[in-house]
Design an enzyme around this catalytic site. Structure first.
Site, PDB file in Angstrom:
ATOM      1  N   GLU A   1       0.837  -1.204   0.000  1.00 41.48           N
ATOM      2  CA  GLU A   1       0.000   0.000   0.000  1.00 41.48           C
ATOM      3  C   GLU A   1       0.874   1.257   0.000  1.00 41.48           C
ATOM      4  O   GLU A   1       0.596   2.231  -0.698  1.00 41.48           O
ATOM      5  CB  GLU A   1      -0.928  -0.033   1.222  1.00 41.48           C
ATOM      6  CG  GLU A   1      -1.788   1.200   1.407  1.00 41.48           C
ATOM      7  CD  GLU A   1      -1.539   1.873   2.739  1.00 41.48           C
ATOM      8  OE1 GLU A   1      -0.964   2.976   2.730  1.00 41.48           O
ATOM      9  OE2 GLU A   1      -1.905   1.308   3.790  1.00 41.48           O
ATOM     10  N   HIS A   2       1.949   1.214   0.775  1.00 47.17           N
ATOM     11  CA  HIS A   2       2.866   2.363   0.773  1.00 47.17           C
ATOM     12  C   HIS A   2       3.612   2.469  -0.555  1.00 47.17           C
ATOM     13  O   HIS A   2       3.841   3.555  -1.064  1.00 47.17           O
ATOM     14  CB  HIS A   2       3.928   2.191   1.872  1.00 47.17           C
ATOM     15  CG  HIS A   2       3.472   2.582   3.234  1.00 47.17           C
ATOM     16  ND1 HIS A   2       4.089   3.568   3.953  1.00 47.17           N
ATOM     17  CD2 HIS A   2       2.476   2.119   4.013  1.00 47.17           C
ATOM     18  CE1 HIS A   2       3.486   3.691   5.128  1.00 47.17           C
ATOM     19  NE2 HIS A   2       2.505   2.829   5.195  1.00 47.17           N
TER      20      HIS A   2
ATOM     21  N   GLU B   1      10.272   1.550   2.006  1.00 49.14           N
ATOM     22  CA  GLU B   1       8.960   1.506   2.636  1.00 49.14           C
ATOM     23  C   GLU B   1       8.810   0.301   3.560  1.00 49.14           C
ATOM     24  O   GLU B   1       8.080   0.367   4.539  1.00 49.14           O
ATOM     25  CB  GLU B   1       7.856   1.484   1.572  1.00 49.14           C
ATOM     26  CG  GLU B   1       7.850   2.707   0.669  1.00 49.14           C
ATOM     27  CD  GLU B   1       7.557   4.010   1.422  1.00 49.14           C
ATOM     28  OE1 GLU B   1       6.756   3.981   2.384  1.00 49.14           O
ATOM     29  OE2 GLU B   1       8.143   5.054   1.057  1.00 49.14           O
TER      30      GLU B   1
HETATM   31 ZN   LIG Z   1       1.339   2.686   6.939  1.00 49.40          ZN
END
Ligand SMILES: [Zn+2]
Length: 1077
Positions: free
Chosen positions: A162-163, A237
């Site tokens: 998601e990041h 990330e």
């Molecule tokens: Zn997060």
């Protein structure tokens, strides 16, 4: 200037759901504290279902979003769909022929009365992607794409992905298109969320061109991200080894890694995770989609890529469009993306399998990190959790359960909540009640601040109370109050700063994602009427008792979680991590180490190198000509009734009246300030001579949409004295105006401060809340502390919501037993000083007719207010000592702040400062503190009222390094090079903040604040013009002002004792150490 605050509120609200991550940590927290109290009366649910939101009072007239609260505490403006503000005129529906030609089959089309919308469900023929296209006249357009992403382990793949997908894509090949959108679009919402089983990418905007730009960047990001080819994004990330120099120790770095370390430092979060995992041992909810910091480093790049390939596919996607744009255009944009794929089996592979019910209960004991040397006596937590069924519930049952939940727990007067808190067995409620956002619904309830010996007693009390409720049913006034509260919130449909279309989307997705009907959750009217009729006919006991018995009392799928404080846990976890890292280092050859140091350096260099201008140009942006030249207009009429000032805002509010009664606090004695928040709570929760607090609460629930009372403090630009008030905020249907003002008068004048036992509960609850805020929102605590060192308004706020307040509460807990009479008369003294028609002000927001009709009731209300002779203003020329400070807490990540008053340097406010501080946050601090430093957030905040400019970090692995970054900001500005496009983007993004989308009540409230702070329309226009004409030279000039923070700024860090010791060793004890937990 409020959007960042607004975003903060949204994030906060989301953090209480089972959501494990929101990508973007909203900035600008400290402004909130200046305009509002730090404390909040609303309880925090570990998890709150959407259904609740539609059932539970969204905010019992709590403070509006423009103001208040820090991120990640409670409450949820997320709500329901009720009609958009104005009745709908003409809605365009997509042409069936066009849809067919673009490759979509129309599955179903329905008119949704509740939101006055036409909703069409399509299926993309080639891939099977499903689309809900909702058309109405709401200008706040929403798009979202959701994938089912069930994890198999706790490496945090869905969260890291998601990041990562927002870090560059095929069409937008730059480091972070997401950040470019944050900087330069007019979005009213922009974020991404990871749930336990799905990942959701929503955007919203009122500007159509901007909206489609956002949609395109998001679609390209999810389907064609660079991260699946770029190992460095995964490292940045997710996780990586960091080694600056082969002679040093290796450390772990990674944005998600540190974010989750922060999450795992908070007892409430540990409890929530333990509960979910123990309830669902056999399916995907048995692992943590957010990632367990001890497991995250096991994740490989190969697994990460495979997860994307498999699940980020149209065949596994659900797509939502909502608003007043052209529905044909939506399909055209989608087809361009979807058509490049063939169908896959992802959808069947991502199915969520239900958890089978246990045949007997389970008990789990967990440890959480507690402060070393702290008092461990009343630090246990216990929570009972039930999995209600082995399959999803039907809407009727769900609605009835939501209603039951509100009856049992929704207000301080609700029996289960009241009995637990009055038992004295614990300080505050844990567990979110009914939670139905996952495949199968759950129910959780418990207490924290419990002594070890009382754990069994808490469990028995919960069971006995539920048993009694099943046997005796509920009071009819309580049922009526809950029903009115729910209907009011449905009618009002106040989603705060959260776009209405997004609230709807999240409701629909809650079923759709499990292959259930996406229309059904939007249509609550009929089941609600049916439920009401059943209650009227059969009585509430006949409706609710079977639910309590079936789903709770006779349900063996019960997990009891006991949480024990462990003062050694933090250092043990730390040591275990160190050992793993030392082993890793020992297994490396000299060449390996040299290579690792080189890779570390290379990654940092990449992170710190700006994107080339060609890449930046790929992100579509508006031009200045798309921007309105005037600020948002809010009508205001200043009048007078019986000598009291009345502000009126004539706005369409769907027949609701919003009212604020404002009292000046400046005559209050200084030593009484920390009692003010408890005074406010007592007004609402202590009862009068004729009514106990339960009756009073029910009356408020039956007659109004809610009443809240809170202090609000801010500096005023150019003035010594702060602006400090108590605000009573209420709302009601226009026909109930008289009831509303009678009730406000009642709480102000008739409430008696005589209930010592209840007051003691308030103290314990507030203390528990402050302690969890210290762990979860240390940046807010640090900001408040710095403000208190720099000005009076900050000092006042800190007395009522910072570390000083926590210390006050700790002492007060004992004092309640020793000197209750003294406290009770202090509360009376506060009332005498504050509640007076002198210096009182009434603010009203409603349509013209309602405003006119309410005048007679207000006049009566004012006549009843006492008129005290004007007491001399108290002088509060107080500040905390301006020493650098470290607040030590048991944590694995820090919150680091530094601030100074830049007006003291002679800086004079210009609109460009908004553009510049936003730019510093989005570039310099984002790149250094977050991306390369590994913190979850780094931002700055300029309070234009006081002149305080602060830097803050959130869940930060560093301390001194972060301070060095802050200190280099002046040089960053001096050396800054920006072309016109970049400046334009920064300006547009700032205007997006200034013009934050507001519902009518928020507009009226913002206008009130401007009035109190002396911000005129001329000034707003002038600032806007200054913002629009910001140039590079403004940035360079601002560098000198910023240097004041480097040279004279004060530092406050909320941090681990190891990091504080190390910092003090390196910089000769520059931090004064303070322990409060
Ligand atoms: Zn997060």
């Amino acid at each position: 200037m409020s959007t960042s605050m607004e975003r903060a509120v949204v994030l906060r609200s989301l953090s209480c759901t089972p959501l494990v991550c929101t990508r973007f940590f909203a900035r600008s927290s400290s402004k909130l504290s200046r305009l509002s109290p730090l404390y909040s009366l609303s309880r925090c649910h570990r998890s709150v279902s959407l259904l609740h939101h539609h059932l539970r009072p969204i905010s019992t007239a709590s403070r509006p979003s423009t103001q208040l609260r820090r991120h990640f505490s409670s409450l949820s403006p997320r709500a329901i769909a009720t009609p958009p503000a104005q009745p709908c005129s003409e809605v365009v529906v997509a042409d069936d022929v066009v849809a067919e030609k673009l490759g979509f089959d129309k599955v179903s089309e329905q008119f949704i009365e509740e939101c006055k919308s036409i909703a069409v469900l399509y299926k993309h023929k080639k891939t099977g992607a499903e689309i809900m296209s909702v058309s109405n006249d709401d200008e706040n357009k929403v798009f979202g794409i959701v994938f089912r992403t069930p994890p198999k382990d706790s490496t945090g793949i869905p969260h890291i992905l998601e990041h990562s997908v927002l870090c560059g894509s095929r069409k937008y090949p730059l480091k972070e298109p997401f950040v470019e959108l944050l900087k330069g679009s007019l979005h009213t919402f922009l974020n991404a969320f990871t749930y336990p089983d799905r990942t959701c990418y929503p955007v919203a905007s009122t500007n159509t061109k901007d909206f489609y730009n956002l949609v395109d960047v998001y679609l390209d990001a999810v389907f064609f991200p660079k991260c699946v080819e770029d190992f460095q994004t995964f490292q940045q990330e997710g996780w990586h080894y960091e080694l600056n120099n082969p002679s040093e120790d290796i450390t772990y770095k990674g944005v998600v890694f540190n974010e989750m370390k922060g999450v795992y430092s908070q007892p409430d979060n540990i409890l929530g995770r333990a509960s979910q995992q123990a309830l669902f041992p056999d399916n995907t909810y048995g692992v943590d989609s957010g990632g367990d910091p001890q497991v995250i480093p096991k994740l490989t790049f190969e697994e990460f890529k495979e997860f994307h390939r498999k699940y980020y596919h149209p065949s596994n996607a659900r797509i939502w469009f909502y608003g007043d744009d052209d529905p044909n255009e939506r399909l055209r944009i989608l087809n361009e993306y979807l058509d490049t794929f063939d169908a896959s089996s992802a959808s069947s592979e991502s199915k969520i399998h239900p958890q089978k019910l246990f045949s007997k209960p389970v008990r789990i004991v967990e440890k959480y990190p507690a402060a070393e040397g702290g008092n461990l006596e009343k630090k246990h937590m216990v929570c009972l959790n039930w999995l209600l069924d082995d399959k999803p519930l039907d809407l009727e049952t769900e609605l009835a359960l939501g209603f039951l939940d509100h009856l049992m727990l929704g207000t301080p007067a609700s029996p289960l909540r009241k009995i637990l808190l009055e038992s004295g067995l614990g300080d505050a409620i844990v567990g979110g009640g009914v939670e139905d956002e996952l495949l199968q619904p759950q129910f959780s309830i418990g207490l924290k601040g419990v002594s070890e010996d009382d754990i069994k007693k808490v469990e028995e009390l919960i069971m006995n109370t539920l048993q009694n409720l099943a046997e005796e049913g509920f009071d009819s006034d309580a049922v009526e109050a809950s029903m009115n509260t729910i209907e009011f919130s449905l009618r009002e449909n106040n989603t705060g700063s959260f776009p209405r279309g997004l609230a709807l989307m999240l409701r629909s997705i809650g079923k759709w994602v499990y292959d259930l009907d996406p229309f059904e959750p939007l249509k609550y009217q009929k089941p609600l009427i049916d439920l009401k009729a059943r209650i009227a006919e059969e009585g509430s006991k006949a409706v609710f008792a079977p639910l309590i018995e079936k789903f709770i009392l006779n349900n063996p799928h019960l997990v009891t979680i006991e949480m024990q404080p462990d003062p050694e846990k933090a250092s043990r976890d730390e040591a275990a991590e160190r050992e793993i890292l030392n082993k890793a280092k020992a297994s490396m050859t000299e060449e390996d180490l040299a290579e690792l140091a080189r890779a570390t350096h290379e990654l940092r260099l990449k992170q710190e190198t700006p994107d080339p201008p060609e890449a930046l140009k790929t992100v579509p942006s508006l031009s200045l000509s798309d921007i309105p030249k005037k600020p948002t207009f809010v009508p205001i009429e200043v009048g007078d009734i019986n000598g009291v000032k009345i502000l009126q805002h004539d706005l369409f509010t769907n027949d609701v009246l919003y009212a604020e009664v404002v009292f000046n606090m400046s005559s209050l004695k200084q030593e009484l300030l920390p009692l003010v928040p408890l005074f406010c709570q007592s007004l609402l929760e202590m009862g009068t001579k004729d009514m106990d607090f339960v009756q009073l609460n029910q009356l408020i629930g039956r007659k109004t949409g809610g009443i809240s009372v809170y202090p609000s403090t801010s500096s005023i630009r150019g003035k010594e004295d702060p602006c400090s008030h108590i605000i009573v905020r209420g709302k009601a249907m226009s026909g109930r105006t008289e009831d509303l003002f009678n009730l406000v008068n009642c709480i102000l004048q008739d409430v008696q401060f005589t209930d010592q036992k209840r007051f003691k509960q308030f103290v314990s609850q507030s203390k528990a809340r402050m302690e969890s805020r210290l762990r979860g929102s240390g940046h807010g605590i640090a900001a408040a502390r710095m403000d208190a060192k720099l000005n009076v308004a900050g000092w006042i706020s800190e007395q009522m919501g910072g570390v000083s307040y926590l210390e006050f509460l700790q002492a007060l807990e004992k004092k309640v037993d020793e000197d209750w009479d003294g406290i009770s008369s202090s509360l009376e003294e506060i009332r005498r000083s504050l509640i007076s028609r002198n210096d009182c002000l009434v603010n009203l927001t409603a349509d013209g007719k309602t405003l006119t009709n309410s005048e007679k009731f207000i006049s009566k209300f004012i006549d009843l207010l006492p008129s005290t002779p004007s007491i001399q203003s108290a002088s509060w020329n107080a500040r905390l000592p301006s020493t650098n400070e470290a607040i030590v807490i048991p944590t694995q990540v820090n919150y680091v702040g530094k601030a100074a008053n830049i007006y003291d340097t002679g800086y004079e406010l210009k609109g460009s400062s908004y553009v510049i501080s936003k730019h510093i946050s989005n570039t310099w601090l984002w790149d250094r503190v977050r991306v390369s430093g590994g913190a979850y957030g780094g931002f700055c905040d300029f309070d234009t009222h006081s002149g305080i400019f602060s830097f803050l970090s959130y869940r930060d692995p560093n301390l001194l390094k972060t301070l060095d970054i802050y200190d280099a900001t002046g040089d960053f500005l001096r050396e800054l090079e920006m072309d016109n496009d970049t400046i334009t983007k920064a300006i547009i993004g700032t205007i997006g903040d200034v013009d934050a989308y507001q519902l009518p009540d928020a507009k009226g409230y913002s206008s009130l604040l401007r009035y109190l702070l002396g911000v005129t329309e001329e000034e707003r226009q002038k600032r806007r013009e200054e913002i629009l004409s910001t140039s590079l030279s403004d940035f360079k000039e601002f560098a000198d002002a910023i240097d004041a923070i480097k040279d004279k700024g004060v530092v406050v860090a909320v941090a681990s004792s190891d990091d504080v010791d190390a910092a003090n060793k390196e910089r000769s004890n520059f931090l004064e150490v303070k322990k409060v937990l």
